[in-house]
Scaffold this active site. Structure first.
Site, mmCIF file in Angstrom:
data_model
loop_
_atom_site.group_PDB
_atom_site.id
_atom_site.type_symbol
_atom_site.label_atom_id
_atom_site.label_comp_id
_atom_site.label_asym_id
_atom_site.label_seq_id
_atom_site.Cartn_x
_atom_site.Cartn_y
_atom_site.Cartn_z
ATOM 1 N N GLU A 273 -17.035 5.908 10.827
ATOM 2 C CA GLU A 273 -15.736 6.596 10.190
ATOM 3 C C GLU A 273 -14.751 5.237 9.672
ATOM 4 O OE1 GLU A 273 -16.889 8.990 9.163
ATOM 5 O OE2 GLU A 273 -15.057 10.257 8.649
ATOM 6 N N CYS B 60 9.515 26.501 -19.000
ATOM 7 C CA CYS B 60 10.979 25.900 -20.035
ATOM 8 C C CYS B 60 10.672 25.648 -21.158
ATOM 9 C CB CYS B 60 11.836 24.925 -19.544
ATOM 10 S SG CYS B 60 13.113 23.985 -20.500
ATOM 11 N N ASP C 110 -10.447 11.860 10.828
ATOM 12 C CA ASP C 110 -10.829 11.900 9.389
ATOM 13 C C ASP C 110 -10.595 10.823 8.418
ATOM 14 O OD1 ASP C 110 -10.422 14.092 7.348
ATOM 15 O OD2 ASP C 110 -8.592 14.541 7.936
ATOM 16 N N ARG D 52 -20.962 7.043 1.716
ATOM 17 C CA ARG D 52 -21.576 7.848 1.436
ATOM 18 C C ARG D 52 -22.240 8.579 0.729
ATOM 19 N NH1 ARG D 52 -21.972 13.788 3.617
ATOM 20 N NH2 ARG D 52 -20.616 14.382 2.202
ATOM 21 N N CYS E 192 14.584 19.210 -22.456
ATOM 22 C CA CYS E 192 15.232 19.476 -21.816
ATOM 23 C C CYS E 192 14.788 18.395 -20.744
ATOM 24 C CB CYS E 192 13.853 20.375 -20.637
ATOM 25 S SG CYS E 192 13.946 20.340 -18.841
ATOM 26 N N ASP F 109 -12.685 25.453 3.472
ATOM 27 C CA ASP F 109 -14.952 25.638 3.605
ATOM 28 C C ASP F 109 -14.208 27.365 3.540
ATOM 29 O OD1 ASP F 109 -15.181 23.054 5.087
ATOM 30 O OD2 ASP F 109 -13.649 23.439 6.067
ATOM 31 N N CYS G 24 16.342 27.920 -17.345
ATOM 32 C CA CYS G 24 16.168 26.421 -16.499
ATOM 33 C C CYS G 24 16.772 26.253 -15.945
ATOM 34 C CB CYS G 24 15.569 26.037 -17.890
ATOM 35 S SG CYS G 24 15.405 23.731 -17.644
ATOM 36 N N LYS H 5 -13.924 14.101 15.807
ATOM 37 C CA LYS H 5 -14.623 14.090 14.569
ATOM 38 C C LYS H 5 -13.154 13.108 13.659
ATOM 39 C CE LYS H 5 -16.254 17.034 10.455
ATOM 40 N NZ LYS H 5 -15.710 15.776 9.388
ATOM 41 N N TYR I 13 -20.574 5.822 15.883
ATOM 42 C CA TYR I 13 -20.993 6.656 15.974
ATOM 43 C C TYR I 13 -22.284 7.296 15.996
ATOM 44 C CZ TYR I 13 -19.461 8.985 11.418
ATOM 45 O OH TYR I 13 -19.303 9.471 9.966
ATOM 46 N N CYS J 101 18.158 22.970 -18.161
ATOM 47 C CA CYS J 101 18.684 22.451 -19.410
ATOM 48 C C CYS J 101 19.165 24.335 -20.103
ATOM 49 C CB CYS J 101 17.559 22.065 -20.585
ATOM 50 S SG CYS J 101 16.948 23.519 -21.120
ATOM 51 N N LYS K 32 -14.875 22.825 13.356
ATOM 52 C CA LYS K 32 -12.804 22.241 13.322
ATOM 53 C C LYS K 32 -11.880 22.891 13.751
ATOM 54 C CE LYS K 32 -14.109 20.583 8.784
ATOM 55 N NZ LYS K 32 -14.064 20.435 7.229
ATOM 56 N N GLU L 25 -17.980 14.683 20.393
ATOM 57 C CA GLU L 25 -17.151 13.561 19.716
ATOM 58 C C GLU L 25 -15.870 13.686 19.001
ATOM 59 O OE1 GLU L 25 -19.692 11.292 18.179
ATOM 60 O OE2 GLU L 25 -21.219 10.597 19.248
#
Ligand code: IVH
Length: 674
Positions: A181, A433, A125, A144, A439, A40, A415, A123, A233, A418, A321, A121
């Site tokens: 939803e 590495c 998820d 959708r 490795c 967002d 690393c 929301k 909804y 190794c 949100k 209401e």
């Protein structure tokens, strides 16, 4: 163009490209890379820049076009597409209460009233769904999609017990649509991931991805076992009814047997709305399912009509949100993990802390720069947030709580696995590495990638790969095809059934399409989409091996970095010998055209398809390919035709018009191929 203007333009293009990529990861792959909050923020920056520099606005910008979850654009069709009778709009959103007041003022100004009733209401998820009921019977369920065309998932929705197939009450319209939803409660999510972990399957990052991934399952039986729920909804119908308010309509929907939220609250001022938000920002953590905000809707249906919609969202609703939940915890130590490409990622071990429904013990620190910019020390108290990925991230150090006993994080020079000295390329933030072939961690991670579902789909997860590697059964990818039942039965905990299942999956993987094989090889920067473009363009591994850098650059989506990585991969003799080994073992290194070529009437033509046809989109692609045409995903200057069905995507149409690409109908295509 002025310097500031050209900088803004550059930034706009970059943001659009990144947002499009994030849309794809969110809607199609169900594997977002960033949190909604970060998404967002990027979207807001784009909107602000486009407002300030209207000369750069575009109708195909992700700020205008609704993201699409339609499955079969690039992934091979599993569902038939269906056009929405009423477009499924998105909704404007904000994290800022001041913007809510602006929303309220605009609504009151348009309606010319002092007070408006708002239905507030939660929301939820999950993933949006649109159901059609005729005479009280559920006859269709569509996702959708891009807002005008979605995937028909009726077969799967019929398996969700929480959704009534037949309505119980009376008084509903003869034909109506209801939107809501589909979501996965926290408990089901935890159980599902636990089961997936045991079966060594990839975990879902969050309940939303789990819900939308489940909805698109091919195996309908499995969906009934995933504990999905739904809350509706929004009700839409054509016939005359006596409803005057949204809340009234929701109450009726509940009486008809549809699950609706018990927490819908009517507020008659923006101050009351604000109190509702404050209450739920805290209280939501005790709900059994995930929510990410509150949707605020003008309650009066006539007022909704007066306010109308913009092209993207209704003017009568907005979403506030919640900021992502944060938790405070102490950094106990930092591990350095080596990935498939050798990249070293620092991961903090934390004192366990509860965050958004799950216990968090680890958090990613991305790279050395991140550690420096956070000024992170061991023993520090840090803020942790969940991003789009399974592993949460550290967003800040709480310096006010820093003890005197903190220790700097020492980034290793070698690393951790190794011991090879790490290297860092100038343009990159990560250390690598370079010991690709020696490795153990890198080798094991390559096997894991090779076997993953989107690659060869061989039934072997981390524990299996570890066991096989420790026993010395696998060093080269081709060794997977040489493992015997006897060897498998010598692994701890392995019985005949597991061994048979494994061997069957190995055998089956020989038929994997070439693009998956190419992706499975794990060439740096070659993801699923690039692998598809390469396999379509060159048709075989030999074509790719012999392609020059310039030829590679001509392929859609291939940039310089990728071209360099591909040529470097095939320059390495051990990779070439791996490929000939795999070829000998029966792995498919050629793109098989679907069906025999019927004609060459579309030879050399790049065709983009959009909308709903008399046959499924994948069947349409096969028709194009059978006549030697190429079906491509996006409209560019090299596109020959945009083939449109019912309800074509507005962005593709717009782009085709802009670029002067010829637009043809299904009938016209049929006339060409005769
Ligand atoms: S109203 C025109 N109400 O949030 C009406 N959306 O666009 C638009 N969502 O993906 C939707 N809970 O699926 C509405 N109570 C709720 C919701 C809700 C979740 C989702 C919706 C959509 C997104 C907003």
């Amino acid at each position: 163009m002025k310097k500031t203007e050209s900088l803004a333009f550059e930034r706009i293009l970059k943001l659009r490209k990144e947002l499009e990529e994030h849309n794809r990861r969110y809607y199609i792959d169900n594997k977002p890379l960033i949190s909604d909050f970060d998404y967002d923020i990027m979207m807001n920056e784009l909107i602000t820049l486009e407002k300030r520099y209207p000369q750069f606005s575009s109708e195909v910008s992700p700020s205008v076009v609704v993201g699409s979850d339609v499955h079969n654009q690039n992934t091979g069709s599993q569902f038939v597409q269906a056009a929405h009778r009423y477009p499924m709009l998105s909704i404007s959103n904000t994290y800022d209460k001041a913007e809510l007041s602006v929303f309220d003022e605009r609504v009151r100004k348009i309606l010319q009233v002092n007070n408006v009733n708002y239905a507030c209401e939660l929301k939820i998820d999950g993933t949006a769904i649109c159901l059609t009921y005729i005479q009280g019977k559920l006859i269709r369920a569509v996702t959708r999609g891009d807002g005008s065309v979605g995937d028909d998932v009726t077969r799967n929705v019929l398996k969700i017990n929480a959704i009534p197939r037949v309505l119980s009450g009376s008084g509903f319209p003869d034909e109506f649509e209801v939107r809501g939803e589909i979501f996965m409660p926290w408990k089901s999510f935890d159980e599902l991931n636990l089961k997936r972990e045991e079966n060594e399957e990839e975990l879902f990052a969050n309940p939303r991805n789990a819900a939308s991934g489940s909805l698109k399952l091919i195996d309908s039986e499995e969906i009934g076992k995933r504990g999905l729920k739904a809350i509706f909804y929004h009700v839409l119908y054509d016939q005359e009814m006596n409803y005057t308010s949204h809340c009234q309509l929701l109450e009726s929907a509940r009486a008809w047997g549809l699950p609706t939220s018990p927490y819908v609250t009517l507020c008659n001022s923006i101050e009351q709305v604000s109190a509702f938000l404050d209450f739920w920002d805290v209280e939501r953590t005790s709900l059994p399912y995930p929510t990410d905000g509150v949707v605020i809707k003008v309650d009066n249906l006539l007022d909704q009509k007066i306010l109308g919609n913009t092209s993207k969202s209704p003017r009568w609703a907005t979403a506030y949100k919640f900021k992502p939940e944060q938790a405070l915890s102490r950094v106990v130590s930092v591990d350095f993990q080596v990935g498939r490409t050798g990249a070293v990622t620092p991961v903090a071990n934390l004192e366990p802390v509860l965050l958004s429904g799950t216990t968090v013990k680890r958090a990613t620190l991305h790279n050395l720069d991140q550690i420096k910019s956070l000024d992170l020390h061991i023993n520090d108290m840090v803020f942790v947030e969940k991003g789009g990925e399974i592993i949460p991230k550290i967003t800040a150090v709480d310096l006010s709580r820093r003890d005197s006993i903190v220790f700097p994080v020492v980034f290793p020079q070698n690393c951790p696995d190794c011991g090879t000295p790490l290297v860092r390329e100038e343009s990159e933030a990560k250390y690598y590495c370079p010991n690709q072939f020696g490795c153990p961690t890198q080798i094991k991670a390559k096997f894991l990638h090779f076997c993953s579902r989107k690659a060869m789909d061989i039934l072997a997860g981390e524990a299996t790969i570890n066991q096989m590697f420790e026993k010395g059964y696998i060093s080269f990818l081709s060794d997977l095809y040489k493992i015997t039942e006897e060897q498998l039965l010598s692994l701890q905990g392995w019985k005949e059934r597991a061994a048979d299942r494994f061997l069957q999956s190995v055998e089956k993987s020989k038929n994997a399409p070439f693009s998956k094989v190419l992706f499975a090889l794990g060439i740096r920067f070659v993801g699923e989409t690039t692998a598809k473009s390469l396999s379509r363009h060159f048709g075989s591994i030999d074509g790719i091996i012999s392609a020059s850098r310039e030829e590679l650059l001509q392929v859609e989506d291939i940039g310089e970095k990728m071209a360099d990585s591909i040529t470097a991969y095939f320059r390495e003799p051990s990779n070439v010998s791996l490929i000939s080994d795999l070829k000998r073992l029966g792995i498919n290194f050629e793109e098989k055209s679907s069906g025999n070529s019927k004609s060459n009437k579309l030879a050399g033509l790049n065709i983009v398809i959009s909308g709903v046809f008399s046959i499924s989109r994948d069947e349409m692609k096969s028709v194009i390919e059978a006549h030697s045409g190429k079906s491509v995903s996006s409209v560019t200057s090299t596109t020959s035709y945009l083939l449109t069905g019912e309800n074509p995507g507005p962005s593709k149409l717009q782009k085709a018009k802009q670029l002067g690409v010829q637009i043809i109908s299904e009938a016209e295509l049929m006339a060409i191929i005769g």
